[in-house]
Scaffold this active site. Sequence first.
Site, short mmCIF file in Angstrom:
data_model
loop_
_atom_site.label_atom_id
_atom_site.label_comp_id
_atom_site.label_asym_id
_atom_site.label_seq_id
_atom_site.Cartn_x
_atom_site.Cartn_y
_atom_site.Cartn_z
N ASN A 1 46.67 29.53 43.62
CA ASN A 1 47.33 30.61 44.35
C ASN A 1 46.48 30.88 45.60
OD1 ASN A 1 48.54 32.90 45.31
ND2 ASN A 1 48.51 34.00 43.36
N ARG B 1 51.51 28.27 43.77
CA ARG B 1 52.40 29.39 44.03
C ARG B 1 52.71 29.40 45.52
NH1 ARG B 1 51.27 35.60 44.91
NH2 ARG B 1 53.42 36.27 44.89
N HIS C 1 58.93 37.75 43.62
CA HIS C 1 58.50 37.87 42.22
C HIS C 1 59.38 37.04 41.29
CE1 HIS C 1 56.76 42.18 43.02
NE2 HIS C 1 55.80 41.28 43.13
N ARG D 1 53.55 50.16 49.65
CA ARG D 1 54.76 49.90 50.44
C ARG D 1 55.80 51.00 50.24
NH1 ARG D 1 55.12 44.22 48.02
NH2 ARG D 1 53.51 43.08 49.11
N GLU E 1 52.40 34.73 35.48
CA GLU E 1 52.91 33.82 36.50
C GLU E 1 52.19 32.47 36.47
OE1 GLU E 1 52.75 37.27 39.20
OE2 GLU E 1 54.43 36.32 40.23
#
Length: 385
Positions: A7, A72, A161, A222, A366
């Site tokens: 990642n 990823r 996601h 956010r 993940e």
Amino acid sequence: MLVLVVNCGSSSLKYQVRELEADADGGTVLTSGVIENIGSSQVEDHTQALELLARRLEDELDGRTVDAAGHRVVHGGERFSAPVLATNEIIRDIERLVPLAPLHNPAAVLGLRAVQRTWPQLPQVCVFDTAFHRTMPEHVWRYAVPEGFYERWGIRRYGFHGTSHDWVTEQAAQFLGVPRERFSCVVAHLGNGASVTAVKDGASYDTSMGYTPLAGLVMGTRTGDLDPSVVTAVLRRDGQMTPERLDDVLNKESGLRAIAGSHDMRAVREAAERGDERAGLALEMAAYRLAKYVGGYHVAVDGAQALVFTAGIGENDAAFRKQVCDRLGALGIRLDDDANAPRSREIRRISAPDSAIEVLVVPTDEEQAIAAATAALVAGGRPGA
Ligand code: AMP
């Protein structure tokens, strides 16, 4: 098979090596770590980071070598709807998507090329955050804006996601014993970044993030959904404000952080429990926004069989789950407080027997999902391997 999961960020590289049997879900972790400060005097660039990683792995794996790498990749645009084996052409395609993900895709490309340089024969697989959402129908992914926005700049909803939403959907369907193609649910991935997905017959039908991960839920830093006029108003009124700076404000200085003073849910919850009103307000805002989405998505999928919580907050914050579910009485959702309270790494049911919709907590992973996708593709792509 040993799979290296990578990642890549612009200044860091997270890795995990997992050992998988054929057809296994995601195997066991042999080693993991992070290489930080890429772009500094210590680690000049991603190529040097990979050289460092190769040396580390020689030690950490006792001389065993990895058989494949899974990366990823945040943005697969409209081009990618599933994991793919990385070829030079694929890497160039990911590079072409940089305008859609200027912060994320360049690092993935650097990581792919650096692995290629370090281990030229190693099969590499790209797993995209957006891919799961390619099944969204057009009336869902469109914005009601002039056609040129879409044609010239690819402005539409993509969703993110996806690796987590996909994985969690599969786990939930198996847990409930429902064939995936007949399983409809709402998945709430609540981490620092948070999104909620409407899954219809096993596939993504709608999701709260949009053109970028800024849309949807109130997140750690956010805004989530916002009237776009706020952007033009602030740009017009604040003479110092630039689009880049405003982008930063909306992505990094908003959400829980703007309301409660911390982006970290644990800190916000503790403050609320001490009576801090702003922290309490932030929690209400986040819970209300999510409950509103769950109600909408229950309708969107023609009746969800389950509401699934996952990621840092979804898996660990029983009080937040309760706050959300308490707002969903109109859907017939009832929590079992005794099942909701304990912490666990196990998949579990937290709804009461008389709840109209099952409520589950499903730990996401993940890396495991990327490892499983990588092994499946590499084994399938090389007959006999
Ligand atoms: P993630 O991005 O999935 O690692 O999730 C990070 C978020 O999960 C942060 O807001 C954390 O504060 C939150 N989190 C982790 N553990 C807990 C916990 N025990 N209670 C509340 N929030 C938690």
